[in-house]
Scaffold this motif. Structure first.
Motif, PDB file in Angstrom:
ATOM      1  N   ALA A  56       0.812  -1.303  -0.136  1.00  0.00           N
ATOM      2  CA  ALA A  56       0.015   0.062   0.034  1.00  0.00           C
ATOM      3  C   ALA A  56       0.897   1.180  -0.061  1.00  0.00           C
ATOM      4  O   ALA A  56       1.993   1.266   0.605  1.00  0.00           O
ATOM      5  N   TYR A  57       0.343   2.269  -0.501  1.00  0.00           N
ATOM      6  CA  TYR A  57       1.079   3.648  -0.556  1.00  0.00           C
ATOM      7  C   TYR A  57      -0.167   4.853  -0.556  1.00  0.00           C
ATOM      8  O   TYR A  57      -1.285   4.395  -0.746  1.00  0.00           O
ATOM      9  N   LYS A  58       0.550   5.974  -0.248  1.00  0.00           N
ATOM     10  CA  LYS A  58      -0.572   7.055  -0.718  1.00  0.00           C
ATOM     11  C   LYS A  58      -0.116   7.919  -1.850  1.00  0.00           C
ATOM     12  O   LYS A  58       1.039   8.047  -2.466  1.00  0.00           O
ATOM     13  N   ALA A  59      -1.259   8.356  -2.461  1.00  0.00           N
ATOM     14  CA  ALA A  59      -1.108   9.116  -3.761  1.00  0.00           C
ATOM     15  C   ALA A  59      -2.173  10.359  -3.643  1.00  0.00           C
ATOM     16  O   ALA A  59      -3.169  10.278  -3.045  1.00  0.00           O
ATOM     17  N   GLU A  60      -1.705  11.498  -4.078  1.00  0.00           N
ATOM     18  CA  GLU A  60      -2.510  12.865  -4.230  1.00  0.00           C
ATOM     19  C   GLU A  60      -3.167  12.852  -5.588  1.00  0.00           C
ATOM     20  O   GLU A  60      -2.394  12.999  -6.535  1.00  0.00           O
ATOM     21  N   LEU A  61      -4.496  12.636  -5.757  1.00  0.00           N
ATOM     22  CA  LEU A  61      -5.196  12.857  -7.057  1.00  0.00           C
ATOM     23  C   LEU A  61      -6.366  14.087  -6.843  1.00  0.00           C
ATOM     24  O   LEU A  61      -7.088  14.067  -5.971  1.00  0.00           O
ATOM     25  N   ASN A  62      -6.018  15.346  -7.693  1.00  0.00           N
ATOM     26  CA  ASN A  62      -6.844  16.293  -7.502  1.00  0.00           C
ATOM     27  C   ASN A  62      -7.168  16.859  -6.110  1.00  0.00           C
ATOM     28  O   ASN A  62      -8.234  17.179  -5.769  1.00  0.00           O
ATOM     29  N   GLY A  63      -6.038  17.062  -5.875  1.00  0.00           N
ATOM     30  CA  GLY A  63      -5.919  17.668  -4.143  1.00  0.00           C
ATOM     31  C   GLY A  63      -6.532  16.741  -3.242  1.00  0.00           C
ATOM     32  O   GLY A  63      -6.360  17.282  -1.943  1.00  0.00           O
ATOM     33  N   LYS A  69       0.390  12.661  -7.487  1.00  0.00           N
ATOM     34  CA  LYS A  69       1.829  12.759  -6.657  1.00  0.00           C
ATOM     35  C   LYS A  69       1.608  11.631  -5.920  1.00  0.00           C
ATOM     36  O   LYS A  69       0.586  11.286  -5.092  1.00  0.00           O
ATOM     37  N   ILE A  70       2.703  11.071  -6.044  1.00  0.00           N
ATOM     38  CA  ILE A  70       2.928   9.812  -5.020  1.00  0.00           C
ATOM     39  C   ILE A  70       3.535  10.504  -3.670  1.00  0.00           C
ATOM     40  O   ILE A  70       4.630  11.205  -3.698  1.00  0.00           O
ATOM     41  N   THR A  71       2.768  10.089  -2.511  1.00  0.00           N
ATOM     42  CA  THR A  71       3.368  11.052  -1.296  1.00  0.00           C
ATOM     43  C   THR A  71       3.954  10.157  -0.294  1.00  0.00           C
ATOM     44  O   THR A  71       4.518  10.766   0.434  1.00  0.00           O
ATOM     45  N   ASP A  72       3.539   8.763  -0.276  1.00  0.00           N
ATOM     46  CA  ASP A  72       4.080   8.044   0.685  1.00  0.00           C
ATOM     47  C   ASP A  72       4.431   6.358   0.170  1.00  0.00           C
ATOM     48  O   ASP A  72       3.209   6.039  -0.150  1.00  0.00           O
ATOM     49  N   LEU A  73       5.503   5.894   0.119  1.00  0.00           N
ATOM     50  CA  LEU A  73       5.753   4.629  -0.310  1.00  0.00           C
ATOM     51  C   LEU A  73       6.730   3.938   0.459  1.00  0.00           C
ATOM     52  O   LEU A  73       7.677   4.716   0.701  1.00  0.00           O
ATOM     53  N   LYS A  74       6.525   2.731   0.723  1.00  0.00           N
ATOM     54  CA  LYS A  74       7.581   1.803   1.438  1.00  0.00           C
ATOM     55  C   LYS A  74       8.486   1.006   0.488  1.00  0.00           C
ATOM     56  O   LYS A  74       9.632   0.655   0.838  1.00  0.00           O
ATOM     57  N   LYS A  75       7.996   0.637  -0.623  1.00  0.00           N
ATOM     58  CA  LYS A  75       8.414   0.063  -1.464  1.00  0.00           C
ATOM     59  C   LYS A  75       8.215   0.630  -2.895  1.00  0.00           C
ATOM     60  O   LYS A  75       7.448   1.211  -3.166  1.00  0.00           O
ATOM     61  N   PRO A  76       8.957   0.200  -4.020  1.00  0.00           N
ATOM     62  CA  PRO A  76       8.957   0.884  -5.373  1.00  0.00           C
ATOM     63  C   PRO A  76       7.865   0.600  -5.899  1.00  0.00           C
ATOM     64  O   PRO A  76       6.929  -0.479  -5.702  1.00  0.00           O
ATOM     65  N   ILE A  77       7.114   1.529  -6.709  1.00  0.00           N
ATOM     66  CA  ILE A  77       5.878   1.384  -7.695  1.00  0.00           C
ATOM     67  C   ILE A  77       6.123   1.279  -9.015  1.00  0.00           C
ATOM     68  O   ILE A  77       7.227   1.883  -9.405  1.00  0.00           O
ATOM     69  N   ILE A  78       5.489   0.369  -9.704  1.00  0.00           N
ATOM     70  CA  ILE A  78       5.682   0.235 -11.082  1.00  0.00           C
ATOM     71  C   ILE A  78       4.514   0.979 -11.746  1.00  0.00           C
ATOM     72  O   ILE A  78       3.301   0.708 -11.537  1.00  0.00           O
ATOM     73  N   ILE A  79       5.039   1.830 -12.961  1.00  0.00           N
ATOM     74  CA  ILE A  79       4.063   2.486 -13.715  1.00  0.00           C
ATOM     75  C   ILE A  79       4.310   2.291 -15.174  1.00  0.00           C
ATOM     76  O   ILE A  79       5.535   2.480 -15.790  1.00  0.00           O
ATOM     77  N   CYS A  80       3.403   1.590 -15.682  1.00  0.00           N
ATOM     78  CA  CYS A  80       3.330   0.994 -17.210  1.00  0.00           C
ATOM     79  C   CYS A  80       2.605   2.233 -17.730  1.00  0.00           C
ATOM     80  O   CYS A  80       1.491   2.583 -17.315  1.00  0.00           O
ATOM     81  N   LYS A  81       3.158   2.818 -19.065  1.00  0.00           N
ATOM     82  CA  LYS A  81       2.557   3.982 -19.560  1.00  0.00           C
ATOM     83  C   LYS A  81       2.057   3.555 -20.948  1.00  0.00           C
ATOM     84  O   LYS A  81       3.112   2.858 -21.645  1.00  0.00           O
ATOM     85  N   TYR A  82       1.078   3.782 -21.469  1.00  0.00           N
ATOM     86  CA  TYR A  82       0.649   3.571 -22.728  1.00  0.00           C
ATOM     87  C   TYR A  82      -0.403   4.493 -23.546  1.00  0.00           C
ATOM     88  O   TYR A  82      -1.065   5.066 -22.983  1.00  0.00           O
ATOM     89  N   LYS A  83      -0.020   4.753 -24.777  1.00  0.00           N
ATOM     90  CA  LYS A  83      -1.173   5.708 -25.700  1.00  0.00           C
ATOM     91  C   LYS A  83      -1.160   5.158 -26.865  1.00  0.00           C
ATOM     92  O   LYS A  83      -0.176   4.256 -27.364  1.00  0.00           O
TER      93      LYS A  83
END
Length: 180
Positions: free
Chosen positions: A141-148, A166-180
């Motif tokens: 689990a982690y914390k992220a800020e979306l739309n304030g 915005k990723i505000t708090d994490l204990k382990k890495p987060i993986i982000i796959c981007k696609y368009k």
């Protein structure tokens, strides 16, 4: 933002363990028919070695979530991967791996010519969508800020996000796959 929970993932057996499909595009595509644009999955292993399937026409990202993987590309090179170290390679390469018995991996397979990438986020930061859809995963689990608004993001869920956050708090890495 859309959350796909662990209970919604599709689990199948393969010759060397179990594969958990987190997401496939287009939704409902058949992985075995190779009629997908991209697939995000995680695999566990019942042994310490594996021959990778031929994915001609696709590019692959792989990384261990736990354990280690030694990937060996016939006639090319070998690479040792520790937890959250990613490898990017051509899906048509004849690939063999050796791994620890407790290995759990993460895979992002994309059709050639796709506008896609994968990023490992290791610290709090602003993430720009820049027109991409973001497929965000973490085994913790982690914390992220979306739309304030700060939100608690669940471990082992895949989030589809189409805007900056915005990723505000994490204990382990987060993986982000981007696609368009």
């Amino acid at each position: 933002m859309r959350e796909i929970k662990k209970t919604d993932f599709k689990v199948t057996e393969w010759s060397g363990g179990k594969t958990t499909e987190l997401y496939i595009l287009p939704e409902g595509a058949d992985f075995s028919k190779r009629d997908f644009d991209f697939r995000i999955s995680s695999a566990s292993f019942t042994g310490t070695s594996s021959n990778f399937s031929d994915f001609y026409g696709y590019q692959r990202y792989i990384l261990p979530l736990q354990g280690f993987i030694d990937v060996k590309y016939e006639g090319l090179y070998d690479r040792h991967l520790e937890v959250f170290e990613a490898e990017y390679f051509d899906g048509r390469w004849k690939t063999y791996s050796e791994n620890s018995l407790d290995t759990l991996d993460y895979n992002f397979i994309v059709r050639n010519g796709s506008n896609a990438t994968m990023e490992i986020v290791r610290e709090a930061k602003e993430v720009k969508a820049d027109g991409y859809k973001l497929y965000v995963f973490s085994p913790q689990a982690y914390k992220a800020e979306l739309n304030g608004e700060v939100k608690e993001m669940n471990a082992w869920s895949l989030y589809i996000i189409e805007e900056d956050f915005k990723i505000t708090d994490l204990k382990k890495p987060i993986i982000i796959c981007k696609y368009k």
